[in-house]
Design a protein around this motif. Structure first.
Motif, short mmCIF file in Angstrom:
data_model
loop_
_atom_site.label_atom_id
_atom_site.label_comp_id
_atom_site.label_asym_id
_atom_site.label_seq_id
_atom_site.Cartn_x
_atom_site.Cartn_y
_atom_site.Cartn_z
N THR A 117 -4.93 -3.46 -2.45
CA THR A 117 -3.83 -2.52 -2.49
C THR A 117 -4.08 -1.44 -3.52
O THR A 117 -3.88 -0.25 -3.26
N ASN A 162 -4.52 2.47 -2.46
CA ASN A 162 -3.56 3.46 -2.96
C ASN A 162 -4.22 4.71 -3.48
O ASN A 162 -3.59 5.75 -3.61
N ARG A 163 -5.48 4.60 -3.82
CA ARG A 163 -6.16 5.76 -4.39
C ARG A 163 -7.21 6.33 -3.45
O ARG A 163 -7.78 7.37 -3.74
N ARG A 197 -10.76 3.15 4.02
CA ARG A 197 -9.39 2.78 3.73
C ARG A 197 -8.81 1.96 4.88
O ARG A 197 -8.09 0.99 4.66
N PRO A 225 6.72 5.12 -4.91
CA PRO A 225 5.52 5.52 -4.19
C PRO A 225 4.44 6.01 -5.15
O PRO A 225 4.74 6.54 -6.21
N VAL A 226 3.22 5.77 -4.75
CA VAL A 226 2.09 6.24 -5.53
C VAL A 226 2.00 7.75 -5.35
O VAL A 226 2.11 8.23 -4.23
N VAL A 249 0.85 -1.19 0.00
CA VAL A 249 0.00 0.00 0.00
C VAL A 249 0.88 1.23 0.00
O VAL A 249 1.86 1.31 0.73
N GLY A 250 0.52 2.17 -0.85
CA GLY A 250 1.30 3.38 -0.93
C GLY A 250 2.33 3.35 -2.05
O GLY A 250 3.00 4.34 -2.33
N PHE A 251 2.41 2.19 -2.71
CA PHE A 251 3.38 2.06 -3.78
C PHE A 251 2.74 1.46 -5.01
O PHE A 251 1.81 0.67 -4.91
N ASN A 252 3.31 1.82 -6.16
CA ASN A 252 2.88 1.18 -7.39
C ASN A 252 3.36 -0.25 -7.40
O ASN A 252 4.45 -0.55 -6.92
N GLU A 253 2.55 -1.09 -7.97
CA GLU A 253 2.93 -2.50 -8.05
C GLU A 253 4.20 -2.63 -8.90
O GLU A 253 4.34 -1.99 -9.93
#
Lengths: 563, 199
Positions: free
Chosen positions: A539, A543-544, A551, A423-424, A399-403
């Motif tokens: 996730t 993230n969004r 959340r 990070p997203v 969570v908080g990051f792009n895959e």
């Protein structure tokens, strides 16, 4: 010197210059480096184009294709029949060709519905698309007589027009909803009861008769020379599976036994005779792509094989520790492949996950999707997994990051990998609309919150709205029956919406629904595949999502799955 | 072998006629025979124009459903393939028209994606090949529909100019010039994306 035109180069590339034109072109090319270079460039472009436009879905896809088309055609035909004439009672059901077709199709749909349990991937598509068609076709009149087939361009135009026609909204609701717009499973429930009450043997004969005929026909066509000879499978084998059933590392937990039980009950209660009637009469007949056969063949394999020992202790096992009954562990392809390779050597992969500033990322999920192995990183961002030797796609979710995705090679010695997560980007100011709407509600029928009362999906094109309604209905059915497999089906629908929806609140809402469906599926029947899919979906949504109760809930759910 | 089979299929009108007649008369199995005969071609065209599994599946299945509904009006003796190809391409483009602008394409879901990765590929190779394909796919998607169609028929189906002319219902000269323009447009779109030519 006059160079070759682009037209000429293009035709030369295709070998479609003839006679004198061909000779002249060759003479010129022999003498002109510039044109040779231009041709080479064209050739190179063509060479990369072909693979980009080609895709092999696998033999299994084509083996079942005709059957799926058949289902779709029947469903469409029936939608038309239902609207035109409605004689009442069972006399209609069994007294007319349409009625019989309806009974047979119902059985087919039932089996298709049951088969969602055990067959995933491409087969989940069939009922979805059919469902979409049911509502879309609800208002299409049968094609009026048109000029002879020579005018095929008219066909194209007419088909175009049909696709784009928007019947008035009221019309749509009226025709689409009652008769056919209900989810295949719910509709067929009712039909199944009526059918069973009346004369089940008749419909069974119809189904098995039909199945036998098309089986026979396939055999003839094969011998007569189908495009590519289809290798007949060994008996008992199913196109989806490669070898044995899933290992015991993916049993359903005891807590989901009721869900599993109900699914079994549903399958056995509602489609016993049709299921068995459609089976090949002798075990030595090659398995066909019919869903009924697949369901039964896989069931046999599932419960015939001994279970393998539990997963190694290093990785955080996804399956609940209390290995209970096999339940309805879906024999998804990855699991079967895993077993395939289980006898092969395994190696260790360890590594570290850090963010783009070099700080360790704890609680990240490291996944080898093809063999369904996962591990969670510890406080220092470290993890270890075991997996079969070879190359695997590695994905890391946090969570908080792009895959992050990459390929790793696992050897017999320990390998290591370092993963960096991006990070997203902070979604500040994700519309206020999105914020008010993100209260975590499950199921359909949401009341409007403060402010915007509109359905988030109202602005989507019709084809997508069909998916949305179908997904919602599937979710409702899945909830009512506590069926993990139906949640899977709903999730697959939501996935399509996510992919096609415009970025923004609509896609976010679809992601939320997808995460919900994936969570419910995992809760209803935990398998590594469901866990991976749920972690990915949760996730992606988290993230969004704006900070808040919803959340937090998503994060809690992620924790539960990873545990 | 495969190419020969495909070409054979284009000209296999005699075999088709029986099947078509039977299907028109209501023989379900005959229609299934037609499906099995053309499913791969139709799928190839559908995939070339949509370039993703679920759309290709949707378009391919829908093509045959529409064909079934319109079969009554099909004139036996005409080749089946051009008719089916036309239905498929029309469906593919209707699909695009009914969609809004696509957002950033999300990654393929993990669990599905896991199945498709080959074991023999060199990882580095794979990454750059993917990049290239993505650029190409995007550039292709930016082409005019008629250019996409004609390239799909030529590149994926390997149809001769004559066959393409039959499928599209245009003269052979048009096929030649349209293909040429399609390729030129593709090069231009690719250059826009990558800032370089393919070589």
């Amino acid at each position: 010197m006059k160079h070759l035109t682009h037209d000429q180069l293009s035709a030369r590339l295709d070998g479609e210059l003839h006679g004198r034109a061909a000779e002249e072109a060759e003479r010129h090319l022999a003498a002109c480096a510039e044109c040779r270079e231009a041709l080479a460039e064209l050739t190179a472009q063509e060479a990369v184009l072909r693979p980009a436009l080609t895709h092999d879905p696998g033999e299994a896809y084509f083996e079942s294709f005709a059957a799926r088309v058949e289902d779709r055609v029947r469903a469409v035909g029936l939608a038309g029949a239902q609207r035109r004439e409605r004689p009442s009672g069972l006399g209609w059901l069994f007294g007319t060709p349409r009625g019989l077709a309806w009974a047979g199709a119902t059985a087919a749909v039932l089996i298709a519905g049951a088969a969602i349990v055990l067959v995933t991937g491409e087969h989940v598509q069939a009922p979805h698309l059919r469902d979409r068609e049911l509502t879309a076709r609800g208002q299409q009149e049968s094609a009026p007589a048109t000029p002879p087939a020579g005018a095929t361009r008219d066909d194209g135009a007419r088909l175009d027009a049909m696709q784009q026609t928007e019947p008035p909204a009221s019309d749509r609701r009226a025709t689409a909803d009652p008769g056919f717009a209900r989810p295949p499973l719910a509709a067929t429930d009712e039909m199944a009861r009526r059918k069973e009450a009346a004369a089940a043997p008749q419909s069974n004969q119809l189904l098995s008769g039909g199945a036998a005929t098309s089986r026979a026909r396939e055999a003839r066509i094969n011998e007569a020379g189908e495009e590519v000879p289809v290798a007949r499978r060994e008996r008992g084998d199913v196109p989806v599976s490669r070898s044995a059933p899933p290992p015991a590392s993916a049993p359903a937990p005891a807590a989901t036994a009721p869900a599993a039980g109900s699914l079994e009950a549903q399958r056995s209660g509602e489609a016993p005779k049709t299921g068995t009637a459609a089976l090949p009469s002798t075990p030595s007949q090659p398995a066909r792509e019919g869903l009924a056969e697949q369901v039964d063949a896989v069931r046999k394999k599932l419960f015939a094989q001994p279970m393998k020992p539990a997963a190694p202790s290093e990785e955080k096992s996804l399956a609940p520790r209390d290995a209970a009954a096999p339940g309805v562990a879906a024999p998804e392809r990855a699991e079967l492949n895993a077993l395939d390779r289980a006898d092969a050597a395994e190696g260790r992969l360890c590594g570290e996950v850090r963010d783009d500033r070099g700080r360790p990322v704890a609680g990240a999920q490291v996944v080898l999707a093809d063999v369904a192995r996962m591990a969670t990183t510890d406080a220092s961002g470290a993890f270890c997994l075991r997996a079969p030797v070879g190359e695997h796609p590695l994905a890391v979710l946090a969570v908080g990051f792009n895959e992050s995705r990459q390929s790793v090679e696992i050897g017999t010695q320990e390998s290591s990998v370092r993963v960096t997560l991006d990070p997203v980007p902070v979604m500040a100011g994700r519309t206020a609309w999105g914020a008010t709407k993100s209260l975590y509600r499950s199921g359909p029928g949401r009341e409007s919150g403060i402010g915007a009362a509109a359905d988030p999906f109202a602005a989507l094109p019709d084809s997508l709205r069909e998916h949305v309604s179908a997904a919602r209905r599937l979710s409702a059915t899945a909830g009512a029956r506590r069926s993990a497999a139906i949640h899977d089906a709903a999730a697959a629908r939501w996935e399509r919406v996510v992919r096609a929806a415009p970025a923004g609140p609509t896609a976010d809402e679809a992601r939320r629904e997808l995460a919900e469906a994936r969570w419910q599926a995992w809760s209803g029947g935990a398998t590594p595949q469901r866990a991976i899919a749920a972690i990915e979906a949760l996730t992606a949504w988290a993230n969004r999502a704006p900070a808040g109760a919803a959340r937090d809930e998503a994060l809690r759910r992620l924790d539960r799955i990873k545990r | 072998m495969e190419v020969a089979l495909r070409r054979n299929q284009m000209g296999g009108a005699e075999n088709d006629d029986e099947l078509i007649r039977a299907a028109q008369a209501g023989d379900q199995a005959a229609f299934t025979g037609i499906v099995r005969r053309y499913q791969r071609s139709v799928y190839r065209v559908a995939w070339a124009l949509t370039r993703n599994d679920s759309d290709a599946d949707d378009v391919a299945q829908e093509t045959f459903v529409r064909a079934y509904q319109a079969l009554g009006r099909f004139r036996v003796g005409e080749p089946l393939y051009p008719w089916l190809a036309r239905i498929a391409t029309n469906l593919a483009f209707s699909l695009f028209r009914s969609r809004r602008r696509r957002p950033e394409t999300p990654l393929e879901p993990l669990v599905e994606a896991g199945q498709q990765w080959g074991v023999e590929d060199d990882p580095a190779e794979r990454v750059s090949a993917d990049e290239r394909e993505r650029h190409l796919s995007q550039a292709f998607a930016a082409l005019k529909p008629e250019h996409q169609t004609i390239l799909a028929l030529r590149v994926v189906e390997e149809q001769s100019y004559e066959a393409i002319a039959g499928t599209l219902g245009v003269p052979i000269g048009t096929v030649m010039s349209r293909l040429s323009r399609a390729r030129a447009e593709l090069r231009a779109r690719l250059a826009e994306r990558t800032g370089e030519t393919t070589t």
